[in-house]
Scaffold this motif. Sequence first.
Motif, short mmCIF file in Angstrom:
data_model
loop_
_atom_site.label_atom_id
_atom_site.label_comp_id
_atom_site.label_asym_id
_atom_site.label_seq_id
_atom_site.Cartn_x
_atom_site.Cartn_y
_atom_site.Cartn_z
N PHE A 1 0.84 -1.22 0.00
CA PHE A 1 0.00 0.00 0.00
C PHE A 1 0.86 1.25 0.00
N ARG A 2 2.01 1.21 0.68
CA ARG A 2 2.91 2.37 0.70
C ARG A 2 3.39 2.72 -0.70
N HIS A 3 3.71 1.68 -1.47
CA HIS A 3 4.17 1.93 -2.85
C HIS A 3 3.05 2.56 -3.69
N PHE A 4 1.85 2.09 -3.49
CA PHE A 4 0.70 2.65 -4.20
C PHE A 4 0.49 4.11 -3.83
N ILE A 5 0.59 4.44 -2.55
CA ILE A 5 0.43 5.82 -2.11
C ILE A 5 1.52 6.71 -2.71
N SER A 6 2.74 6.21 -2.78
CA SER A 6 3.83 6.98 -3.40
C SER A 6 3.53 7.23 -4.88
N HIS A 7 3.01 6.20 -5.54
CA HIS A 7 2.62 6.32 -6.95
C HIS A 7 1.55 7.40 -7.13
N VAL A 8 0.56 7.38 -6.26
CA VAL A 8 -0.52 8.37 -6.32
C VAL A 8 0.00 9.77 -6.05
N GLN A 9 0.89 9.91 -5.10
CA GLN A 9 1.46 11.22 -4.79
C GLN A 9 2.24 11.78 -5.98
N GLU A 10 2.95 10.91 -6.67
CA GLU A 10 3.69 11.35 -7.86
C GLU A 10 2.73 11.80 -8.96
N LEU A 11 1.66 11.05 -9.15
CA LEU A 11 0.66 11.42 -10.16
C LEU A 11 -0.01 12.74 -9.81
N SER A 12 -0.32 12.94 -8.53
CA SER A 12 -0.94 14.19 -8.09
C SER A 12 0.00 15.37 -8.34
N LYS A 13 1.28 15.15 -8.08
CA LYS A 13 2.27 16.20 -8.32
C LYS A 13 2.37 16.51 -9.81
N MET A 14 2.37 15.48 -10.65
CA MET A 14 2.44 15.69 -12.09
C MET A 14 1.20 16.43 -12.60
N LYS A 15 0.05 16.10 -12.08
CA LYS A 15 -1.19 16.79 -12.47
C LYS A 15 -1.09 18.27 -12.10
N GLU A 16 -0.57 18.53 -10.92
CA GLU A 16 -0.40 19.92 -10.48
C GLU A 16 0.56 20.67 -11.40
N LEU A 17 1.66 20.03 -11.78
CA LEU A 17 2.63 20.66 -12.68
C LEU A 17 2.03 20.90 -14.07
N MET A 18 1.23 19.96 -14.52
CA MET A 18 0.55 20.12 -15.81
C MET A 18 -0.38 21.32 -15.79
N GLU A 19 -1.13 21.46 -14.71
CA GLU A 19 -2.05 22.59 -14.59
C GLU A 19 -1.31 23.92 -14.50
N ILE A 20 -0.17 23.92 -13.81
CA ILE A 20 0.65 25.13 -13.74
C ILE A 20 1.14 25.51 -15.14
N TRP A 21 1.62 24.50 -15.88
CA TRP A 21 2.12 24.78 -17.24
C TRP A 21 1.01 25.31 -18.13
N LEU A 22 -0.15 24.68 -18.05
CA LEU A 22 -1.26 25.09 -18.91
C LEU A 22 -1.71 26.51 -18.57
N ASP A 23 -1.79 26.83 -17.29
CA ASP A 23 -2.16 28.19 -16.88
C ASP A 23 -1.11 29.20 -17.34
#
Length: 269
Positions: A1-23
């Motif tokens: 489960f820890r690995h899955f949470i790390s994976h999710v955190q990375e995806l959330s960070k990437m989504k945030e960076l994508m939104e920053i770039w788009l804005d």
Amino acid sequence: FRHFISHVQELSKMKELMEIWLDSFDSFCRATSLLSEGFKQFHSTSPYATNNALDQVDRDHDADSPNKFPFATAARSLDEISLCIDERIRPAMISVFHNRCIKPVSSILSMVPGLQESHQIRKSLLSEFDSYRLKMEKEFAVGRDSSHPNVMRKAAKLDESAKKLHSVQSNLFQKFYEFEVARSQTLGPEMGVFAACMHSFSSTLHSELSELVSFIPQSASTLASLDAMKLSSVNSTKLQVRANNIPKVGVDVISARPISAGGCVGGYG
């Protein structure tokens, strides 16, 4: 489960960076349009002139009449190019990037709450299972065998709890495994979309501005300075290293992906 949470955190960070770039891209295009319009206004009117520059560039000039607005034509062309970028290229880029980058990541992240809920259910069932198991041990500790009514009743509850735990746990671990396997395909196509967007935008700018830049002599010295900075001894080495790191063999085409990697969202099978 820890690995899955790390994976999710990375995806959330990437989504945030994508939104920053788009804005930022959206703001850049709008600011470019405003600045270009400012140049056009500045070079088409003057408190020292009696005639409007736009009228001046649209008619034949007297040979003896000095041109008070030498940059008016170029400024108007720059404004038209910037307006095209803002009204046509910007919406297209935003639409493609959102649909093919942000949307797939959002699709993956939308699965997380359900898996977190399943994980909490598993913890509750595990606690329940341990409780029944301890009760069974106490029954045996006082000398009661498996045929005793209390033992049989608690054994039935233990068995039912074990089946529920196994069902939830098997399904949850299967989902975690799917995310692990899908990791290699996750965000690969999205990175390609990002690279394609930058390439398309830069090539469009180059195509539209090449003729205009040659029309303004002062642009040549700026381009020369920029080239000199890019090809300086330090930066030249870095550029060469990056060029050498470009893969010589293309990545396999991804025509279909599991939902844990973004699925069919974003134009992928």
